[in-house]
Write an enzyme that holds these catalytic residues in place. Sequence first.
Site, PDB file in Angstrom:
ATOM      1  N   TYR A 110     -14.889  -0.909   9.671  1.00 23.34           N
ATOM      2  CA  TYR A 110     -13.499  -0.477   9.817  1.00 23.34           C
ATOM      3  C   TYR A 110     -12.965  -0.898  11.187  1.00 23.34           C
ATOM      4  CZ  TYR A 110      -9.518   2.761  10.035  1.00 23.34           C
ATOM      5  OH  TYR A 110      -8.271   3.314  10.160  1.00 23.34           O
ATOM      6  N   GLY A 143       0.834  -1.205   0.000  1.00 20.14           N
ATOM      7  CA  GLY A 143       0.000   0.000   0.000  1.00 20.14           C
ATOM      8  C   GLY A 143       0.864   1.248   0.000  1.00 20.14           C
ATOM      9  N   LYS A 184     -10.114  -3.615  12.428  1.00 18.03           N
ATOM     10  CA  LYS A 184      -8.943  -3.188  13.209  1.00 18.03           C
ATOM     11  C   LYS A 184      -8.812  -3.992  14.509  1.00 18.03           C
ATOM     12  CE  LYS A 184      -7.266  -0.267  10.346  1.00 18.03           C
ATOM     13  NZ  LYS A 184      -6.051  -0.669   9.605  1.00 18.03           N
ATOM     14  N   GLY A 201      -0.570   4.817  -0.888  1.00 23.12           N
ATOM     15  CA  GLY A 201      -1.733   5.312  -0.136  1.00 23.12           C
ATOM     16  C   GLY A 201      -1.382   6.531   0.698  1.00 23.12           C
ATOM     17  N   GLN A 202      -2.358   7.018   1.523  1.00 23.36           N
ATOM     18  CA  GLN A 202      -2.149   8.257   2.270  1.00 23.36           C
ATOM     19  C   GLN A 202      -0.955   8.157   3.217  1.00 23.36           C
ATOM     20  OE1 GLN A 202      -4.865   9.165   5.414  1.00 23.36           O
ATOM     21  NE2 GLN A 202      -4.321  11.332   5.496  1.00 23.36           N
ATOM     22  N   ILE A 216      -4.938  11.065  10.974  1.00 18.18           N
ATOM     23  CA  ILE A 216      -3.626  11.564  10.551  1.00 18.18           C
ATOM     24  C   ILE A 216      -3.791  12.711   9.550  1.00 18.18           C
ATOM     25  CG2 ILE A 216      -1.493  10.966   9.360  1.00 18.18           C
ATOM     26  CD1 ILE A 216      -1.736   8.199  10.579  1.00 18.18           C
ATOM     27  N   ILE A 231      -0.797  -1.578  -5.989  1.00 21.11           N
ATOM     28  CA  ILE A 231      -1.771  -2.372  -6.758  1.00 21.11           C
ATOM     29  C   ILE A 231      -1.859  -1.808  -8.177  1.00 21.11           C
ATOM     30  CG2 ILE A 231      -3.166  -3.231  -4.847  1.00 21.11           C
ATOM     31  CD1 ILE A 231      -5.104  -0.919  -5.302  1.00 21.11           C
TER      32      ILE A 231
HETATM   33  C1  VAH Z   1     -10.493   7.432   9.085  1.00 19.26           C
HETATM   34  N1  VAH Z   1      -8.420   8.685   8.832  1.00 19.26           N
HETATM   35  O1  VAH Z   1     -11.040   8.497   9.365  1.00 19.26           O
HETATM   36  C2  VAH Z   1      -8.966   7.383   9.171  1.00 19.26           C
HETATM   37  C3  VAH Z   1      -8.510   7.004  10.556  1.00 19.26           C
HETATM   38  C4  VAH Z   1      -8.744   7.290  13.028  1.00 19.26           C
HETATM   39  C5  VAH Z   1      -9.178   7.754  11.663  1.00 19.26           C
HETATM   40  O2  VAH Z   1      -8.597   5.665  10.767  1.00 19.26           O
HETATM   41  O3  VAH Z   1     -11.105   6.432   8.757  1.00 19.26           O
END
Ligand code: VAH
Length: 325
Positions: free
Chosen positions: A143, A8, A147, A11-12, A173, A35
């Site tokens: 999400y 990745g 995690k 990515g950001q 971030i 990718i």
């Molecule tokens: C999001 N920037 O907003 C990410 C991050 C804690 C936030 O995981 O999904």
Amino acid sequence: MKNILVIGATGQIGSELTMELRKHYGGAHVVAGYIPGAAPTGELKESGPSVVVDVTDATTIESAVRNYSIDAIYNMAALLSVVAESKPALAWKIGIDGLWNVLELARAYRCSVFTPSSIGSFGPETPHFMTPQDTTQRPRTMYGVTKVSTELLSDYYFHKYGVDTRSVRFPGIISNVTPPGGGTTDYAVDIYYAAVRGDKFVCPIKEGTLMDMMYMPDALHAAISLMEADSSRLIHRNAFNIASMSFAPETIYASICKQVPGFEMVYNVDSLKQTIADSWPDSMDDACARSEWDWQPSYNLESMTTDMLEKLQKKLLNKATIVSQ
Ligand code: VAH
């Protein structure tokens, strides 16, 4: 010298992490995995090797690990919180099926692995103020589910197979290089672009909503410092709370207004983003990271705002100059 694979890498976080790792280990020792359709360009392409690595295809990971004799893998492949709600199956496929591939190969080739977790791994029942290192984690977003599962699977591979897995719970971030894509905390980046462009900013997060945030240089420092930390000091591994600042929209707006007089902001709350933001911590206790591997951020809101505005003004001015030529 260690050989490192960043999955990745465009990515950001991955794009800046790859460049920072190349400063530490030398360009030739840090492989940018990307990718198809998202190949590195510019300095990221010119400063070291790159190869197609799809985290959901173990053969592409194994090929990179063997061809470049990889010692450490930074697995940055993930869908962010808002996108993951619209594509939950893909979020799981990338986040967890992909992680399974990485961990199995790390087991076979004795690689260490960094896979970020997030404040998104906490849920409504988690204590919101000074969220502890060890606490309830019952997120209600896909999400967050990926995690928490990332943390559990990474710890499993350490305890069962001795794979050197490490992770941090990243806050939101903020960076001035690669724009964010589909996160709840994206507003804290978008607001700086609006200020530099002279636009009125329409904030999707309600006034008074506290979230932990971190400037990209500190996030990169955390990932690399943890991966270089003395393993014998680590009591926790997946994943460490890390914190640098916590603010609400009106606070970052006020910080920008000190340097951009006349900057305007209005609210138009996005219900999905607000629901997600409300389930996340207001502030985090990162004492374990500080004691086990000497974590220490360098930026606060004021110094981040100064650097963000300076860098974006240069970036957007250069872009305008190129367009006008
Ligand atoms: C999001 N920037 O907003 C990410 C991050 C804690 C936030 O995981 O999904």
